[in-house]
Write a protein that holds these residues in place. Structure first.
Motif, short mmCIF file in Angstrom:
data_model
loop_
_atom_site.label_atom_id
_atom_site.label_comp_id
_atom_site.label_asym_id
_atom_site.label_seq_id
_atom_site.Cartn_x
_atom_site.Cartn_y
_atom_site.Cartn_z
N TYR A 315 0.83 -1.22 0.00
CA TYR A 315 0.00 0.00 0.00
C TYR A 315 0.86 1.27 0.00
O TYR A 315 0.53 2.25 0.68
N ARG A 318 -0.94 4.40 -1.01
CA ARG A 318 -1.80 4.94 0.05
C ARG A 318 -1.00 5.81 1.01
O ARG A 318 -1.49 6.84 1.49
N ASP A 321 -0.54 9.06 -0.74
CA ASP A 321 -1.80 9.82 -0.84
C ASP A 321 -2.23 10.36 0.53
O ASP A 321 -2.70 11.50 0.63
N ASP A 322 -2.07 9.55 1.58
CA ASP A 322 -2.58 9.94 2.90
C ASP A 322 -1.61 10.83 3.68
O ASP A 322 -2.05 11.72 4.43
#
Length: 436
Positions: A315, A318, A321-322
């Protein structure tokens, strides 16, 4: 000839419209869920003998519904085109990011490359997107031009080196000629001395009086002394010239040694940089390819076990992005150091590209590699990674394959990659040995 009345024409038009409504009803059935209620209502009224006037309300509703469907369809098409464009933009940005990760970036372009990578990973407007593309193209062209310039610089250095070596060769040849001339002059002097001594001996034997003998002896000795002095002066001058040439050759050789050492140092620095991933400090894909070829040759010769492990951060997108791309870079750097610090001295760990890492394990069977990989995986899972004080669940998956009979590098890599895919499919955060 009887002309038709306006009333008759109106009736004909109404019949035509009536037929047209029926055909439209038949044609449109099942075409769209929003039309179905209106079409069913019209069908019911037609079966009950309704005329066009009775259907006007439903026909207006159909018209409005068709207009709404048309707008909705156009909006869906625009959104699809927008999604396609966004996917294309993401693909282009991703490919540029991979290209910049793989290309050999000279030291002077590292800061510019780092800034461009950050821009590639950010969200862009259409105008900013075009600027990033232009900047990437400009950077790659500058790197190419710099490489060409460096090659020309090396070519010029080698040409200058050749010229200086030729000049040194000429100076050495001239020094040799001067030495030979000195030998020839010495032989000439020896001959002349022998001749003068012979003349002196003849004069001594033929002299009748002491005064005449003294005079002949003095003349011969004066000539010998003059020739010796002349020879000495010529030898001194020649020795000074030879020494000057030797000093000049020595200085040129020292200069060449200094320039060569400087070039050797520069080339070593550039070579080391070319084989190093600047973000993680690990060897890069180019270094992996070189080491893998060496390990493959050693494996073919000695047949000691050799295993390949491919790691992938779970991930990773992710995390970017986060938590932002700085956190993503920090993750890559941390993983690189943990892999490096927890493998054996004989193992070779490298960043293959993106969030993928590879590890070559000599003298290691695949079940041994699995045991070591599991220890590393658990250690990373429990490393307590955080960004700005916020904990991040950081895990890795890996695939393992051992070198088999008649294997080439691609064969082993494909098997390990398939094992990695199995780890991902079965829930991530696990290590898998390739099984046929």
């Amino acid at each position: 000839m009887v002309s038709s009345s306006p009333y008759s024409s109106l009736i004909d038009n109404e019949k035509f419209l009536y037929k047209l409504v029926i055909q439209l009803l038949i044609f449109s059935q099942g075409s769209h869920k929003l039309l179905e209620p209106h079409l069913l209502s019209i069908g019911t009224k037609l079966r009950n003998g309704a005329n066009l006037q009775d259907l006007s309300h439903e026909l207006q509703a159909v018209s409005k519904t068709l207009l709404h469907i048309s707008k909705q369809t156009k909006q869906d098409v625009d959104e699809a085109e927008s999604d396609t464009t966004a996917l294309q933009d993401d693909y282009v940005m991703g490919r540029l990011d991979e290209l910049l990760a793989e290309v050999e970036v000279p030291l002077r372009f590292h800061q510019q490359t780092s800034m461009l990578k950050q821009k590639l990973r950010a969200n862009h407007s259409e105008k900013a997107y075009k600027k990033v593309i232009d900047s990437a193209i400009t950077l790659l062209l500058n790197i190419k031009d710099y490489g060409v310039s460096e090659k020309k610089g090396i070519d010029v250095f080698l040409e200058d080196l050749t010229e200086q070596l030729d000049e040194i060769g000429q100076q050495a040849e001239m020094a040799g000629q001067a030495n030979q001339l000195s030998i020839d002059n010495r032989d000439t002097l020896n001959t002349e001395i022998h001749r003068q001594v012979g003349n002196l001996k003849s004069s001594t034997q033929s002299a009748q009086e002491l005064s005449i003998l003294k005079t002949h002896t003095s003349e011969h000795l004066d000539r010998l002394l003059a020739q010796l002095l002349e020879h000495k002066q010529m030898e001194d001058d020649r020795q000074q010239e030879v020494q000057r040439k030797i000093d000049l050759m020595t200085q040129k050789l020292q200069d060449l040694e200094t320039e060569t050492e400087s070039l050797r140092t520069r080339l070593k620095i550039e070579h080391d940089k070319a084989l190093c991933d600047p973000l993680t400090g690990l060897p890069n894909r180019l270094a992996y390819n070189s080491r893998a070829e060496m390990e493959l040759s050693r494996w073919k010769r000695y047949r000691a076990p050799l295993s390949l492990v491919i790691w992938d951060i779970d991930y990773f997108k992710r995390i970017n992005d986060d938590y932002g791309h700085k956190a993503g870079d920090k993750t890559l750097a941390l993983i690189g150091q943990l892999l490096l610090n927890n493998c054996r001295e004989t193992d070779f760990a490298a960043r293959y590209g993106g969030e993928e890492f590879v590890m070559l394990m000599p003298n290691t069977q695949e079940h041994q590699a699995l045991e070591m990989a599991e220890n590393i995986r658990k250690m990373i899972q429990n490393c307590g990674f955080n960004s700005n004080g916020e904990d991040i669940n950081l895990t890795l998956s890996c695939g393992i394959s051992e070198f088999k009979e008649d294997d080439q590098l691609d064969d082993v890599f494909v098997r390990a990659d398939q094992a990695l895919y199995q780890s991902k499919q079965h829930g991530r955060n696990q290590c898998t040995i390739y099984v046929e």
